[in-house]
Design a protein around this motif. Structure first.
Motif, PDB file in Angstrom:
ATOM      1  N   LEU A   1      26.852 -21.108  34.146  1.00  0.00           N
ATOM      2  CA  LEU A   1      26.278 -22.330  33.600  1.00  0.00           C
ATOM      3  C   LEU A   1      24.754 -22.259  33.552  1.00  0.00           C
ATOM      4  O   LEU A   1      24.129 -22.643  32.560  1.00  0.00           O
ATOM      5  N   LEU A   2      24.133 -21.775  34.641  1.00  0.00           N
ATOM      6  CA  LEU A   2      22.682 -21.640  34.661  1.00  0.00           C
ATOM      7  C   LEU A   2      22.227 -20.605  33.637  1.00  0.00           C
ATOM      8  O   LEU A   2      21.206 -20.786  32.963  1.00  0.00           O
ATOM      9  N   SER A   3      22.979 -19.520  33.510  1.00  0.00           N
ATOM     10  CA  SER A   3      22.632 -18.493  32.532  1.00  0.00           C
ATOM     11  C   SER A   3      22.698 -19.044  31.115  1.00  0.00           C
ATOM     12  O   SER A   3      21.817 -18.775  30.285  1.00  0.00           O
ATOM     13  N   LEU A   4      23.728 -19.812  30.815  1.00  0.00           N
ATOM     14  CA  LEU A   4      23.844 -20.416  29.486  1.00  0.00           C
ATOM     15  C   LEU A   4      22.703 -21.385  29.228  1.00  0.00           C
ATOM     16  O   LEU A   4      22.139 -21.418  28.123  1.00  0.00           O
ATOM     17  N   ALA A   5      22.333 -22.174  30.247  1.00  0.00           N
ATOM     18  CA  ALA A   5      21.226 -23.125  30.085  1.00  0.00           C
ATOM     19  C   ALA A   5      19.908 -22.398  29.838  1.00  0.00           C
ATOM     20  O   ALA A   5      19.108 -22.797  28.976  1.00  0.00           O
ATOM     21  N   ALA A   6      19.669 -21.314  30.584  1.00  0.00           N
ATOM     22  CA  ALA A   6      18.432 -20.556  30.413  1.00  0.00           C
ATOM     23  C   ALA A   6      18.360 -19.933  29.023  1.00  0.00           C
ATOM     24  O   ALA A   6      17.309 -19.962  28.361  1.00  0.00           O
ATOM     25  N   LEU A   7      19.466 -19.374  28.548  1.00  0.00           N
ATOM     26  CA  LEU A   7      19.490 -18.781  27.221  1.00  0.00           C
ATOM     27  C   LEU A   7      19.328 -19.841  26.126  1.00  0.00           C
ATOM     28  O   LEU A   7      18.677 -19.601  25.105  1.00  0.00           O
ATOM     29  N   MET A   8      19.919 -21.003  26.344  1.00  0.00           N
ATOM     30  CA  MET A   8      19.778 -22.081  25.368  1.00  0.00           C
ATOM     31  C   MET A   8      18.311 -22.505  25.243  1.00  0.00           C
ATOM     32  O   MET A   8      17.789 -22.677  24.137  1.00  0.00           O
ATOM     33  N   LEU A   9      17.625 -22.628  26.373  1.00  0.00           N
ATOM     34  CA  LEU A   9      16.206 -22.999  26.338  1.00  0.00           C
ATOM     35  C   LEU A   9      15.360 -21.892  25.712  1.00  0.00           C
ATOM     36  O   LEU A   9      14.407 -22.167  24.979  1.00  0.00           O
ATOM     37  N   SER A  10      15.706 -20.646  25.982  1.00  0.00           N
ATOM     38  CA  SER A  10      14.947 -19.544  25.383  1.00  0.00           C
ATOM     39  C   SER A  10      15.059 -19.581  23.861  1.00  0.00           C
ATOM     40  O   SER A  10      14.076 -19.340  23.148  1.00  0.00           O
ATOM     41  N   GLY A  11      16.239 -19.897  23.352  1.00  0.00           N
ATOM     42  CA  GLY A  11      16.417 -20.021  21.910  1.00  0.00           C
ATOM     43  C   GLY A  11      15.636 -21.182  21.326  1.00  0.00           C
ATOM     44  O   GLY A  11      15.088 -21.088  20.226  1.00  0.00           O
ATOM     45  N   ALA A  12      15.562 -22.286  22.080  1.00  0.00           N
ATOM     46  CA  ALA A  12      14.812 -23.455  21.611  1.00  0.00           C
ATOM     47  C   ALA A  12      13.325 -23.140  21.488  1.00  0.00           C
ATOM     48  O   ALA A  12      12.687 -23.449  20.473  1.00  0.00           O
ATOM     49  N   PHE A  13      12.775 -22.514  22.517  1.00  0.00           N
ATOM     50  CA  PHE A  13      11.348 -22.193  22.480  1.00  0.00           C
ATOM     51  C   PHE A  13      11.043 -21.121  21.424  1.00  0.00           C
ATOM     52  O   PHE A  13      10.007 -21.176  20.754  1.00  0.00           O
ATOM     53  N   ASP A  14      11.949 -20.176  21.262  1.00  0.00           N
ATOM     54  CA  ASP A  14      11.739 -19.122  20.268  1.00  0.00           C
ATOM     55  C   ASP A  14      11.729 -19.693  18.859  1.00  0.00           C
ATOM     56  O   ASP A  14      10.982 -19.209  17.991  1.00  0.00           O
ATOM     57  N   MET A  15      12.526 -20.720  18.598  1.00  0.00           N
ATOM     58  CA  MET A  15      12.607 -21.290  17.253  1.00  0.00           C
ATOM     59  C   MET A  15      11.283 -21.887  16.808  1.00  0.00           C
ATOM     60  O   MET A  15      10.924 -21.828  15.625  1.00  0.00           O
ATOM     61  N   VAL A  16      10.521 -22.472  17.725  1.00  0.00           N
ATOM     62  CA  VAL A  16       9.204 -23.010  17.366  1.00  0.00           C
ATOM     63  C   VAL A  16       8.324 -21.897  16.818  1.00  0.00           C
ATOM     64  O   VAL A  16       7.680 -22.028  15.777  1.00  0.00           O
ATOM     65  N   SER A  17       8.314 -20.766  17.510  1.00  0.00           N
ATOM     66  CA  SER A  17       7.532 -19.612  17.061  1.00  0.00           C
ATOM     67  C   SER A  17       8.024 -19.100  15.710  1.00  0.00           C
ATOM     68  O   SER A  17       7.220 -18.744  14.839  1.00  0.00           O
ATOM     69  N   VAL A  18       9.334 -19.065  15.524  1.00  0.00           N
ATOM     70  CA  VAL A  18       9.911 -18.558  14.275  1.00  0.00           C
ATOM     71  C   VAL A  18       9.467 -19.400  13.081  1.00  0.00           C
ATOM     72  O   VAL A  18       9.044 -18.866  12.047  1.00  0.00           O
TER      73      VAL A  18
END
Length: 402
Positions: free
Chosen positions: A304-321
């Protein structure tokens, strides 16, 4: 003058095609990686899959940009999809015949790399011709939202139906490639081509020269390159799924989908509320947070923590994209978009496919967890360095057409 009705219809066809091709590609990547790890149990070989996809993009960079600028982008994109259909058929035959091994998987990865080498610049150059330029940032966000939906659904479906056999997954991928190609065929667009321009060294390297002379664009795409190159953990997800989190292929599918969940939410928000100010600071801050969430993922032993961390990483990466893609597309004339997008695709490929190779090699030396820890820390340091090297980008207030 552009016809608004045709613009809307063509953009919809493009969006649906992008969803289908992304879903197919994501399913392929999940199952190819899982089969490779099943056969070799080697993190190094997982990295080799990424390298096999990146080398064609690097070798063909100058050619793919010329194709996107000199020929019909719609037909070129259809050809890329049909090539991916052929790779899927190879994987179906190899799995059904029992001769799918390490070498065949690497060969298929090279084939996918060749197809994607032409697909990425053509796709990036085609979208701005389907919408008015003032609406481009919003269109990019909508397009990213569709792509992220496919990235969420694709790996999860691929991981779950892998239970029925890899051939079933590859058949689904082949069908989606054909469907996507049919949608691209329906697109109507106007393209300013450089078909009469003589091919010279100057024209071949025009995209590289264009990016080099625009320091803010260079800073944005190089930041993405090095941040994801060192901070990405995608290639090692099969290792984390099996050896760290102790899940099966279903867990791998969820891990592959998690970053796209966060990216989807952000892209939907940006489609409604485009970034209007402080774009430089927002981009640098989001990349730094991407690195920090990567550190959390590396240290996690909870699914669950791993999924949450990956979800946040995708959110922050999208701003840059969104910031990076908007800068590149808004500041590039249409007759050069193919060549500039080809160079941009090298940066993207280096950060993704070459990053997977880097992760595999580093994990082979240090282990999967230390490799991702080093990568996440490196991303944070890169942000600090790039803010010093590209101060005008850090201070950029808004996205404007030059």
């Amino acid at each position: 003058m552009k016809n608004p009705v045709l613009e809307i219809s063509s953009f919809r066809y493009f969006l649906l095609s992008r969803v289908a091709m992304t879903m197919s590609n994501q399913m392929l990547m999940v199952i190819v990686a899982w089969q490779m790890y099943d056969i070799t149990h080697s993190a190094y070989d997982l990295g080799m899959v990424g390298l096999a996809q990146f080398i064609p993009a690097l070798a063909l960079c100058l050619v793919t940009g010329q194709v996107a600028d000199r020929y019909d982008r719609r037909r070129a994109l259809m050809g890329c999809l049909l090539a991916q259909f052929g790779v899927a058929l190879l994987l179906i035959a190899g799995t059904a015949g029992g001769w799918l091994g390490r070498e065949v998987i690497l060969l298929a990865s090279v084939g996918l790399g060749v197809a994607k080498a032409f697909q990425m610049p053509t796709q990036q150059a085609l979208l701005p011709t389907l919408v008015p330029l003032p609406a481009l940032p919003r269109a990019l966000a909508i397009n990213s939202a569709g792509s992220q939906c496919a990235t969420i659904v694709g790996p999860a479906i691929g991981g779950f139906i892998y239970v029925a056999g890899a051939s079933v997954v590859y058949c689904a991928c082949a069908a989606m490639c054909l469907f996507s190609a049919a949608l691209i065929y329906l697109i109507r667009h106007q393209q300013v081509r450089s078909a009469r321009e003589q091919v010279t060294l100057q024209s071949l390297f025009a995209g590289i020269r264009f990016i080099w002379t625009r320091k803010e664009v260079l800073g944005a795409i190089s930041l993405d390159l090095f941040a994801v190159l060192f901070g990405g953990a995608t290639a090692l997800l099969p290792v984390f799924a099996r050896d760290v989190l102790h899940t099966g292929s279903w867990g791998l599918g969820l891990l592959r989908s998690a970053p796209a969940v966060g990216a989807l939410l952000v892209s939907l928000y940006l489609a409604r509320y485009p970034i209007q100010r402080r774009v430089g600071k927002m981009m640098f801050g989001s990349v730094a947070l991407y690195g920090l969430t990567t550190l959390v993922f590396a240290l996690s032993h909870s699914i669950l923590l791993s999924l949450a961390a990956l979800m946040l990483s995708g959110a922050f990466d999208m701003v840059s994209v969104v910031v990076r893609q908007s800068l590149v597309q808004l500041e590039t004339p249409d007759e050069m978009r193919g060549r500039v997008s080809a160079v941009n695709s090298i940066f993207i490929g280096a950060s993704n496919q070459l990053g997977e190779f880097e992760s595999g090699v580093t994990a082979g030396w240090l282990g999967a967890v230390p490799s991702v820890l080093v990568g996440g820390a490196s991303t944070v340091l890169i942000v600090a360095l790039w803010m010093k090297l590209f101060p005008s980008l850090a201070q950029r207030a808004k996205l404007t057409v030059s």
